[in-house]
Write an enzyme that holds these catalytic residues in place. Sequence first.
Site, PDB file in Angstrom:
ATOM      1  N   GLY A  56       0.788  -1.211   0.000  1.00  0.00           N
ATOM      2  CA  GLY A  56       0.000   0.000   0.000  1.00  0.00           C
ATOM      3  C   GLY A  56       0.823   1.264   0.000  1.00  0.00           C
ATOM      4  O   GLY A  56       0.456   2.263  -0.636  1.00  0.00           O
ATOM      5  N   THR A  57       1.947   1.254   0.704  1.00  0.00           N
ATOM      6  CA  THR A  57       2.795   2.443   0.765  1.00  0.00           C
ATOM      7  C   THR A  57       3.331   2.802  -0.614  1.00  0.00           C
ATOM      8  O   THR A  57       3.305   3.973  -1.018  1.00  0.00           O
ATOM      9  CB  THR A  57       3.956   2.225   1.755  1.00  0.00           C
ATOM     10  OG1 THR A  57       3.430   2.130   3.083  1.00  0.00           O
ATOM     11  CG2 THR A  57       4.949   3.373   1.695  1.00  0.00           C
ATOM     12  N   HIS A  97      -1.680  -7.871   2.905  1.00  0.00           N
ATOM     13  CA  HIS A  97      -1.594  -8.448   4.252  1.00  0.00           C
ATOM     14  C   HIS A  97      -2.677  -7.948   5.202  1.00  0.00           C
ATOM     15  O   HIS A  97      -2.740  -8.372   6.349  1.00  0.00           O
ATOM     16  CB  HIS A  97      -0.202  -8.222   4.853  1.00  0.00           C
ATOM     17  CG  HIS A  97       0.093  -6.811   5.259  1.00  0.00           C
ATOM     18  ND1 HIS A  97       0.207  -6.431   6.570  1.00  0.00           N
ATOM     19  CD2 HIS A  97       0.319  -5.710   4.525  1.00  0.00           C
ATOM     20  CE1 HIS A  97       0.491  -5.142   6.631  1.00  0.00           C
ATOM     21  NE2 HIS A  97       0.563  -4.688   5.403  1.00  0.00           N
ATOM     22  N   ASN A 139      -7.131   4.121   9.382  1.00  0.00           N
ATOM     23  CA  ASN A 139      -6.482   2.935   9.939  1.00  0.00           C
ATOM     24  C   ASN A 139      -6.455   2.911  11.464  1.00  0.00           C
ATOM     25  O   ASN A 139      -6.295   1.861  12.069  1.00  0.00           O
ATOM     26  CB  ASN A 139      -5.058   2.807   9.398  1.00  0.00           C
ATOM     27  CG  ASN A 139      -4.250   4.061   9.605  1.00  0.00           C
ATOM     28  OD1 ASN A 139      -4.615   5.141   9.129  1.00  0.00           O
ATOM     29  ND2 ASN A 139      -3.132   3.956  10.311  1.00  0.00           N
ATOM     30  N   CYS A 182       2.891   1.558  11.841  1.00  0.00           N
ATOM     31  CA  CYS A 182       3.998   2.255  11.180  1.00  0.00           C
ATOM     32  C   CYS A 182       4.602   3.345  12.045  1.00  0.00           C
ATOM     33  O   CYS A 182       5.642   3.901  11.713  1.00  0.00           O
ATOM     34  CB  CYS A 182       3.524   2.847   9.853  1.00  0.00           C
ATOM     35  SG  CYS A 182       2.833   1.615   8.739  1.00  0.00           S
ATOM     36  N   SER A 240      -3.536  -3.277  -0.074  1.00  0.00           N
ATOM     37  CA  SER A 240      -2.418  -4.118   0.352  1.00  0.00           C
ATOM     38  C   SER A 240      -2.907  -5.510   0.696  1.00  0.00           C
ATOM     39  O   SER A 240      -4.011  -5.679   1.218  1.00  0.00           O
ATOM     40  CB  SER A 240      -1.742  -3.482   1.574  1.00  0.00           C
ATOM     41  OG  SER A 240      -0.584  -4.189   1.948  1.00  0.00           O
TER      42      SER A 240
END
Length: 394
Positions: free
Chosen positions: A72-73, A202, A152, A326, A200
């Site tokens: 995703g980043t 995961h 998130n 993060c 993403s």
Amino acid sequence: MKTRIYLDNAATTKTSQEVVDAMIPYFTENYGNPSSIYELGARSKEAITDAREQIAQVIGAKTEEIYFTAGGTEADNWALKAAYEAYKGKGNHIITTSIEHHAVLHTCQYLEKQGAEVTYLKVDENGLIDLDELEKAIRPDTILISVMFANNEIGTIEPVKEIGLIAKEHGILFHTDAVQAFGQVPIHVDEMNIDMLSASGHKVNGPKGIGFLYIRKGVKIRSFVHGGAQERKRRAGTENVPAIVGLGAAAKRAAQTMEARAAKETELRDYMIGRVLEEIPYVKLNGDPVKRLPNNMNFSFRFIEGESLLIMLDMKGIAGSSGSACTSGSLDPSHVLLAIGLPHEIAHGSLRLTLGEDITKEDLDYTLDQIKEIVNKLRALSPLYEDFVKKQGK
């Protein structure tokens, strides 16, 4: 009772056995390079095409609009940097929010050093943007709006469809970071007027190190990684075939189980929220009580440190978090919690619990018992709490 209760599924999820089984042959049997012309390579290429189709179906996209990334980043970085580069002849203004993931915020800060002007929209106490404020922020030189689908940390779901319509009416690109929302809530890129979307693997019981960027056909986004001709010349490098297969399988599985999973998680979420707010004093639910992800709970407990709570929960076999994984090494309070108006001392006492499909009501009952015991212990050690109680008794 389980030896470990995992309640940090917003950080990462367990890769499902079904996904692992789909991946294994592409490590050991069908290991050919997809760019090769012989049959072994063709198998890998076909598997990538199948995964692309599986993902496209989940969000109502065309197969050729899905581009694989390392997560995703990378997808967020690609969307913002490439959009700015491609459209800066038209303008240099970007609109985003103050509660985005750092993959977006730090990219915007980088682009500001390259000449971009960025407006960071404020949010209300529940984490929602004001659509009128978005309209007012639009300028003749606005080229991109980037607003996350769901936060998130606090789980708030933004009015994505309405944002997309505003962007479309003004002829502005709309990107959404859907890392938390993909596979959790229904997404249809055409109905929501989404031009780019990041996700993403995961977060949906798929492998780590794989994600995708949806790019609507016709959007002039250039290559992000230069080299070979992979990903239709937009992202060079030999494809991570096992991970791509895993992402496709995880996306298909998430779509098939979404309705039942969301219903179960919403019921458990609301059960836990109700008990926490009723049985523990001086606690606040963060995020919108209704417009939130089915599996997300975020609380702020006054007079305690969230880090101490997490450590003591871990000692009891419970895994949670204080916010984004993060930023777990940071001593600063969450930028999201500050943005919704929490003072530093309350933001520091936060706990995020995110459900997975194997969590039961018994798991939550045990977790609540441990939280109550730990909060009482920590408050007993707090001079601030002692002073507060004395003042309340006057």
